[in-house]
Scaffold this active site. Structure first.
Site, mmCIF file in Angstrom:
data_model
loop_
_atom_site.group_PDB
_atom_site.id
_atom_site.type_symbol
_atom_site.label_atom_id
_atom_site.label_comp_id
_atom_site.label_asym_id
_atom_site.label_seq_id
_atom_site.Cartn_x
_atom_site.Cartn_y
_atom_site.Cartn_z
ATOM 1 C CB CYS A 1 -0.925 0.068 1.190
ATOM 2 S SG CYS A 1 -0.179 -0.478 2.738
ATOM 3 C CG HIS B 1 -0.711 4.305 4.217
ATOM 4 N ND1 HIS B 1 -1.612 4.106 5.155
ATOM 5 C CD2 HIS B 1 -0.518 3.114 3.699
ATOM 6 C CE1 HIS B 1 -1.803 2.625 5.574
ATOM 7 N NE2 HIS B 1 -0.986 2.013 4.727
#
Lengths: 347, 347
Positions: free
Chosen positions: B137, B252
């Site tokens: 990710c 994120h």
């Protein structure tokens, strides 16, 4: 008995006494038994008149507007940059030596910028400006570690990302984080509370602290470069930073990548950092340990972990540092400056 | 009408259908009108039997144990590394093409590791292993930006610090963060809740994601280096990272410092990044803007801000990237791999 009937002990004044740094300074004076002959608590009109206890004695907070510093030997200023800009010169003119926690005088050539573990030698005499500046909260723990690295391996460049706590913005920052988190827990789509921080810090990270400069860096990021150079006496030191606020109540963290002139041996580096005053290395025994803001332990020490040399470049390593920004990064450093001045007979 | 009576549309299976990535994959299939002929939702025994709605039709979740992939054209695996290690080879043996969200096969030379905006050309034919791996990710948004930098300026080295959200650890991570924050709000001295994360992520940051390797780096940090090299086809690319979990629910962030072979002109860099597919540059108009996890906007785009060339080194610059780790970093990338395979007639 820190309050002493001893004419050699200084008369102190705490400006910003009701703020988070001022309150912590009082705690530290108590904890460390700092000796003083008289103490004045000073704040803005908003807080003046409050009663604050120091070592069991109640003190009424004076209004800064009209306060007379002529009977003060040393004044600690922790009430923000604009208060210092206006009032520090007056306090100095009235005869006080000032230890200033703000950025107002840090880069003034006549004002030493001091981290006692690094450059206490600059405290041998009263400075020309009458001011000693306390560095930025993110700079202090970093330079304490960088000094050892520079001395042994030479620093070619450092790249630092910070994880800074709400307390860096004072009680209003802490309260806003808590209130915002409560709001967002109830309604995940709520924008949260945003007055001190923008946007709200609740469940978010904000890559912008202090004002933006023309080149796109923030003042906070520039401070880390300029102040580190001045404290370490390395005018060409190459440090670049991204400063980020995170939803942590207290204690700043920093991920620092440091490239040296010489290859770094991890074990030797760990030993060098662990040998520093008031520094705890968390991965000395095993690689699995690391400090975090809530679990690091003793708030009067700099906590270091995740020390590792990169595989692609044996001259470069990472470390992760956690330090209580209100203590290490402000109040404790200021008090340690005062302690060093007393020790040297300057105060 | 994504569910189509068309023998050219694939029969799909979602393994880990009730997890955060599986649930988001279903949303994206609906949002993007991905055409399929049949859909099977598959999960562990714990979730099997549940009814899950896809485009208004209820589907009973199958138990992975005993599921027959022989009537599946493409299977999306998002149920963790150990599930993939065991079940992906079986699914492939039964004839399914697998798009795997875990780290189990990413570094397998017979398995392409694909970010469609970067290396869709690796999807021209069915891979030898029968598997296409979806990268980590944190790697996906970064390589999408690095490709443009490498092509124009050449990357000498990159130093990255991450600010990773709780959702990277699935629903249990999100729930634990919320519960921990609630606990610590009530009692600031509480250690919080710590099962998925250690210590608790509530009001804390944790500089350790995934297991620790012998050299002191974490597996998460190693993935960023190894996967970026493979995706970009640059076996000597020098990226080093510190990966940190922060108390953010989703998305994120990364602070990346990138040193290039050639001097970087900021305006040209901003134009190059803004020209990328599905990338939004937030400081194109003014320096003051930046994305954050909660405020960045469109979750299907990579958001970039804080682009600035360092004063000390005109070949080096910083950027701040925010991307929805569940969408960009997992489910959306997986679905875009499937879309690219359909477009190329491989599916």
């Amino acid at each position: 008995m820190p309050l002493v009937n001893d004419t050699t002990a200084p008369r102190i004044a705490l400006v910003g006494a009701t703020g988070v740094v001022g309150t912590t300074l009082i705690q530290l004076i108590e904890e460390r038994g700092f000796r003083y002959r008289a103490i004045d608590l000073v704040a803005s009109a908003r807080s003046a008149g409050r009663e604050v206890s120091v070592e069991g004695r109640d003190h009424r907070v004076h209004d800064l507007d009209g306060f007379d510093f002529s009977r003060t030997d040393v004044a600690f200023f922790s009430a923000g940059g604009s208060v210092s800009t206006t009032w520090v010169p007056k306090a100095v003119a009235q005869g006080a030596l000032v230890i200033d926690n703000t950025s107002a005088f840090r880069m003034d050539p006549a004002t030493p910028l001091v981290v006692p573990q690094v450059n206490a030698h600059e405290l041998e005499q009263r400075p020309a400006s009458g001011i000693i500046a306390n560095p930025n909260c993110s700079t202090i723990p970093l330079v304490r570690l960088l000094r050892a690295v520079e001395d042994r391996w030479g620093i070619r460049q450092a790249v630092v990302s910070t994880y800074q706590a709400a307390s860096g913005a004072g009680y209003s920052g802490i309260d806003e984080l808590r209130e915002g988190v409560r709001t967002v827990l109830e309604d995940p789509d709520s924008p949260g509370v945003s007055k001190t921080f923008s946007p709200s810090l609740a469940f978010d990270v904000i890559p912008s602290i202090d004002r933006r400069l023309d080149d796109g860096f923030t003042f906070e990021e520039q401070k880390m470069l300029q102040e580190s150079r001045k404290i370490l006496g390395l005018p060409h030191l190459d440090i670049t930073a991204t400063c980020v606020r995170v939803p942590v109540v207290n204690s700043h963290s920093e991920a620092a990548w440091i490239e040296c002139d010489a290859p770094v041996d991890r074990d030797e580096l760990v030993r060098a950092l662990a040998a520093l005053d008031e520094v705890t290395v968390h991965d000395r025994e095993e690689l699995g340990a690391f400090p975090t803001p809530r679990t690091a332990g003793d708030p009067n020490r700099v906590h270091v972990g995740r020390i590792r040399v990169t595989r692609t470049n044996p001259r470069a390593f990472w470390l992760w540092a956690v330090a209580d920004n209100v203590r290490i990064g402000a109040a404790l450093n200021a008090l340690q400056i005062a302690e060093a001045l007393v020790e040297r007979g300057v105060l």
